[in-house]
Design a protein around this motif. Structure first.
Motif, PDB file in Angstrom:
ATOM      1  N   ASP A  18      47.090  11.577  53.572  1.00 24.53           N
ATOM      2  CA  ASP A  18      48.499  11.855  53.301  1.00 24.53           C
ATOM      3  C   ASP A  18      49.239  10.535  53.074  1.00 24.53           C
ATOM      4  O   ASP A  18      49.923  10.027  53.960  1.00 24.53           O
ATOM      5  CB  ASP A  18      49.105  12.627  54.473  1.00 24.53           C
ATOM      6  N   VAL A  19      49.102  10.004  51.866  1.00 21.21           N
ATOM      7  CA  VAL A  19      49.717   8.716  51.536  1.00 21.21           C
ATOM      8  C   VAL A  19      51.239   8.805  51.606  1.00 21.21           C
ATOM      9  O   VAL A  19      51.908   7.892  52.107  1.00 21.21           O
ATOM     10  CB  VAL A  19      49.270   8.254  50.136  1.00 21.21           C
ATOM     11  N   GLU A  20      51.792   9.913  51.131  1.00 23.91           N
ATOM     12  CA  GLU A  20      53.249  10.077  51.164  1.00 23.91           C
ATOM     13  C   GLU A  20      53.766  10.074  52.603  1.00 23.91           C
ATOM     14  O   GLU A  20      54.805   9.474  52.899  1.00 23.91           O
ATOM     15  CB  GLU A  20      53.641  11.385  50.468  1.00 23.91           C
ATOM     16  N   GLY A  21      53.014  10.730  53.489  1.00 28.07           N
ATOM     17  CA  GLY A  21      53.411  10.744  54.898  1.00 28.07           C
ATOM     18  C   GLY A  21      53.384   9.350  55.502  1.00 28.07           C
ATOM     19  O   GLY A  21      54.269   8.980  56.278  1.00 28.07           O
ATOM     20  N   ILE A  34      43.634   3.393  52.215  1.00 24.40           N
ATOM     21  CA  ILE A  34      43.352   1.962  52.332  1.00 24.40           C
ATOM     22  C   ILE A  34      44.171   1.175  51.312  1.00 24.40           C
ATOM     23  O   ILE A  34      44.755   0.134  51.626  1.00 24.40           O
ATOM     24  CB  ILE A  34      41.848   1.681  52.138  1.00 24.40           C
ATOM     25  N   ARG A  35      44.223   1.670  50.073  1.00 28.83           N
ATOM     26  CA  ARG A  35      44.997   0.978  49.028  1.00 28.83           C
ATOM     27  C   ARG A  35      46.480   0.941  49.403  1.00 28.83           C
ATOM     28  O   ARG A  35      47.162  -0.075  49.201  1.00 28.83           O
ATOM     29  CB  ARG A  35      44.817   1.675  47.686  1.00 28.83           C
ATOM     30  N   ALA A  36      46.989   2.056  49.920  1.00 29.42           N
ATOM     31  CA  ALA A  36      48.405   2.125  50.287  1.00 29.42           C
ATOM     32  C   ALA A  36      48.732   1.183  51.437  1.00 29.42           C
ATOM     33  O   ALA A  36      49.727   0.455  51.404  1.00 29.42           O
ATOM     34  CB  ALA A  36      48.776   3.560  50.658  1.00 29.42           C
ATOM     35  N   LEU A  37      47.877   1.166  52.449  1.00 29.96           N
ATOM     36  CA  LEU A  37      48.135   0.328  53.615  1.00 29.96           C
ATOM     37  C   LEU A  37      47.985  -1.156  53.300  1.00 29.96           C
ATOM     38  O   LEU A  37      48.617  -2.002  53.935  1.00 29.96           O
ATOM     39  CB  LEU A  37      47.194   0.723  54.755  1.00 29.96           C
ATOM     40  N   ALA A  38      47.159  -1.474  52.304  1.00 23.65           N
ATOM     41  CA  ALA A  38      46.983  -2.879  51.912  1.00 23.65           C
ATOM     42  C   ALA A  38      48.304  -3.487  51.452  1.00 23.65           C
ATOM     43  O   ALA A  38      48.523  -4.699  51.593  1.00 23.65           O
ATOM     44  CB  ALA A  38      45.935  -2.989  50.811  1.00 23.65           C
ATOM     45  N   LYS A  39      49.195  -2.664  50.921  1.00 19.81           N
ATOM     46  CA  LYS A  39      50.483  -3.151  50.426  1.00 19.81           C
ATOM     47  C   LYS A  39      51.392  -3.629  51.551  1.00 19.81           C
ATOM     48  O   LYS A  39      52.362  -4.352  51.314  1.00 19.81           O
ATOM     49  CB  LYS A  39      51.181  -2.054  49.627  1.00 19.81           C
ATOM     50  N   LEU A  76      40.050  -4.867  46.357  1.00 22.56           N
ATOM     51  CA  LEU A  76      41.090  -5.564  47.122  1.00 22.56           C
ATOM     52  C   LEU A  76      40.613  -6.926  47.631  1.00 22.56           C
ATOM     53  O   LEU A  76      41.274  -7.553  48.463  1.00 22.56           O
ATOM     54  CB  LEU A  76      41.538  -4.688  48.292  1.00 22.56           C
ATOM     55  N   ASP A  77      39.452  -7.366  47.124  1.00 18.56           N
ATOM     56  CA  ASP A  77      38.929  -8.715  47.395  1.00 18.56           C
ATOM     57  C   ASP A  77      38.591  -8.966  48.861  1.00 18.56           C
ATOM     58  O   ASP A  77      38.830 -10.060  49.386  1.00 18.56           O
ATOM     59  CB  ASP A  77      39.914  -9.794  46.912  1.00 18.56           C
ATOM     60  N   VAL A  78      37.996  -7.980  49.521  1.00 21.02           N
ATOM     61  CA  VAL A  78      37.520  -8.240  50.873  1.00 21.02           C
ATOM     62  C   VAL A  78      36.286  -9.130  50.807  1.00 21.02           C
ATOM     63  O   VAL A  78      35.666  -9.294  49.758  1.00 21.02           O
ATOM     64  CB  VAL A  78      37.176  -6.927  51.624  1.00 21.02           C
ATOM     65  N   ASP A  79      35.930  -9.693  51.945  1.00 19.91           N
ATOM     66  CA  ASP A  79      34.782 -10.597  52.019  1.00 19.91           C
ATOM     67  C   ASP A  79      33.495  -9.776  52.120  1.00 19.91           C
ATOM     68  O   ASP A  79      33.192  -9.224  53.174  1.00 19.91           O
ATOM     69  CB  ASP A  79      34.934 -11.504  53.242  1.00 19.91           C
ATOM     70  N   ILE A  80      32.733  -9.712  51.028  1.00 16.45           N
ATOM     71  CA  ILE A  80      31.507  -8.915  51.049  1.00 16.45           C
ATOM     72  C   ILE A  80      30.356  -9.657  51.720  1.00 16.45           C
ATOM     73  O   ILE A  80      29.280  -9.082  51.926  1.00 16.45           O
ATOM     74  CB  ILE A  80      31.084  -8.487  49.619  1.00 16.45           C
ATOM     75  N   GLU A  81      30.584 -10.912  52.078  1.00 16.61           N
ATOM     76  CA  GLU A  81      29.536 -11.696  52.730  1.00 16.61           C
ATOM     77  C   GLU A  81      29.727 -11.787  54.247  1.00 16.61           C
ATOM     78  O   GLU A  81      28.956 -12.457  54.934  1.00 16.61           O
ATOM     79  CB  GLU A  81      29.501 -13.105  52.134  1.00 16.61           C
ATOM     80  N   ALA A  82      30.747 -11.118  54.780  1.00 15.89           N
ATOM     81  CA  ALA A  82      31.014 -11.168  56.214  1.00 15.89           C
ATOM     82  C   ALA A  82      29.833 -10.607  57.004  1.00 15.89           C
ATOM     83  O   ALA A  82      29.201  -9.629  56.593  1.00 15.89           O
ATOM     84  CB  ALA A  82      32.278 -10.373  56.534  1.00 15.89           C
ATOM     85  N   LEU A  83      29.549 -11.240  58.154  1.00 15.41           N
ATOM     86  CA  LEU A  83      28.403 -10.856  58.972  1.00 15.41           C
ATOM     87  C   LEU A  83      28.855 -10.236  60.291  1.00 15.41           C
ATOM     88  O   LEU A  83      29.845 -10.673  60.885  1.00 15.41           O
ATOM     89  CB  LEU A  83      27.529 -12.079  59.271  1.00 15.41           C
ATOM     90  N   ASN A  84      28.116  -9.228  60.761  1.00 19.49           N
ATOM     91  CA  ASN A  84      28.372  -8.672  62.085  1.00 19.49           C
ATOM     92  C   ASN A  84      27.532  -9.397  63.127  1.00 19.49           C
ATOM     93  O   ASN A  84      26.896 -10.406  62.828  1.00 19.49           O
ATOM     94  CB  ASN A  84      28.102  -7.160  62.093  1.00 19.49           C
ATOM     95  N   PHE A  85      27.498  -8.887  64.352  1.00 20.56           N
ATOM     96  CA  PHE A  85      26.781  -9.595  65.413  1.00 20.56           C
ATOM     97  C   PHE A  85      25.273  -9.597  65.208  1.00 20.56           C
ATOM     98  O   PHE A  85      24.541 -10.375  65.824  1.00 20.56           O
ATOM     99  CB  PHE A  85      27.119  -8.980  66.781  1.00 20.56           C
ATOM    100  N   ARG A  86      24.789  -8.735  64.302  1.00 21.91           N
ATOM    101  CA  ARG A  86      23.364  -8.715  63.957  1.00 21.91           C
ATOM    102  C   ARG A  86      23.050  -9.642  62.788  1.00 21.91           C
ATOM    103  O   ARG A  86      21.930  -9.640  62.281  1.00 21.91           O
ATOM    104  CB  ARG A  86      22.939  -7.297  63.560  1.00 21.91           C
TER     105      ARG A  86
END
Length: 269
Positions: A50-53, A96-101, A135-145
């Motif tokens: 519900d983007v409008e909400g 996600i697109r709406a909240l990025a703004k 949205l240009d997130v970091d696709i190389e980010a690593l988790n704890f593994r």
């Protein structure tokens, strides 16, 4: 900080938000109407798309939750996940697109290093992955593994997500190589050595051509992206190799000796 004790199982990594939502739904059905207001008001629009909400909460000063909108969105569970993660698990790309703004950090990590991209990959949310990459997130980010999102997708057998992230990685690799080469020939401090004007123009022209190709070939395959990078390397490498090769310089002794011989030769005329 990481919580004490062993990390949660992989299944709980994926299920905690869904199980929480099921519990909250059960509670909501059992509660009296006046008690339902205790639920996070951002949760429902985030999970249902519900983007409008969401926009009303974030943008309408008259909305009762307006002032707390960002705080409500970023409320975290015990391992550091907020409602952005819930939206990713639900595959709500438009949310996600709406909240990025609103300036949210799309590269934030949980206590064990999982990003939104890791989350979408684990749940097989292909369209959400695409939105995050756009949205240009970091696709190389690593988790704890020490896993990237691509590795997490493979671990959960999310084949389409693996293929997409391989494509995104190939595209990023070409873009980074173009940027690196351009910087090397325009920044004298970073360059490998003295560069002839003709060689510099050759490299910059090749970089422009590859950038234009990227802009006009948004659906290029992984093999095509790799081929474009190889073509640029074939142009750049010989020039950089030539620049890095020491030039032959005559020694001072040789120059003096040659000068003396030349002087002796002239005495005969």
């Amino acid at each position: 900080m990481e919580p004490d004790g062993p990390p949660e199982s992989e299944s709980s990594e994926r299920s905690i938000f869904s199980s929480q939502q099921e519990e909250e739904d059960d509670e909501e059905e059992a509660k009296e109407p006046e008690e339902t207001g205790t639920l996070n008001p951002v949760l429902q629009p985030a999970l249902t798309g519900d983007v409008e909400g969401l926009q009303k909460i974030f943008e309408d000063p008259e909305n009762p939750h307006h002032e707390q909108a960002m705080q409500l969105l970023l409320e975290e569970d015990i391992i550091g996940r907020n409602l952005l993660y819930a939206a990713c698990m639900a595959g709500q790309s438009d949310v996600i697109r709406a909240l990025a703004k609103y300036g949210v950090n799309l590269n934030e990590k949980t206590t064990r290093g999982y990003t939104l991209l890791h989350c979408a990959a684990a749940w097989g949310r292909l369209e959400t992955l695409k939105a995050l990459v756009e949205l240009d997130v970091d696709i190389e980010a690593l988790n704890f593994r020490e896993e990237r999102a691509r590795d997490v997708a493979a671990r959960y057998s999310q084949t389409e997500c693996v293929e997409f992230l391989d494509w995104a990685d190939a595209r990023l690799t070409l873009k980074k190589y173009i940027a690196k080469v351009s910087a090397a020939v325009t920044d004298t401090e970073k360059g490998p050595g003295k560069l002839f004007k003709e060689d510099k123009n050759t490299i910059l022209s090749a970089c422009r051509t590859k950038n234009e190709w990227l802009e006009t070939h948004l659906e290029a395959s992984v093999s095509e992206l790799l081929e474009q990078k190889q073509q640029l390397e074939d142009i750049v490498t010989p020039i950089f190799t030539k620049m890095a090769t020491p030039r032959q310089v005559k020694s001072a002794k040789s120059v003096v000796s040659h000068g003396q011989k030349r002087s002796q030769d002239l005495t005969f005329y």
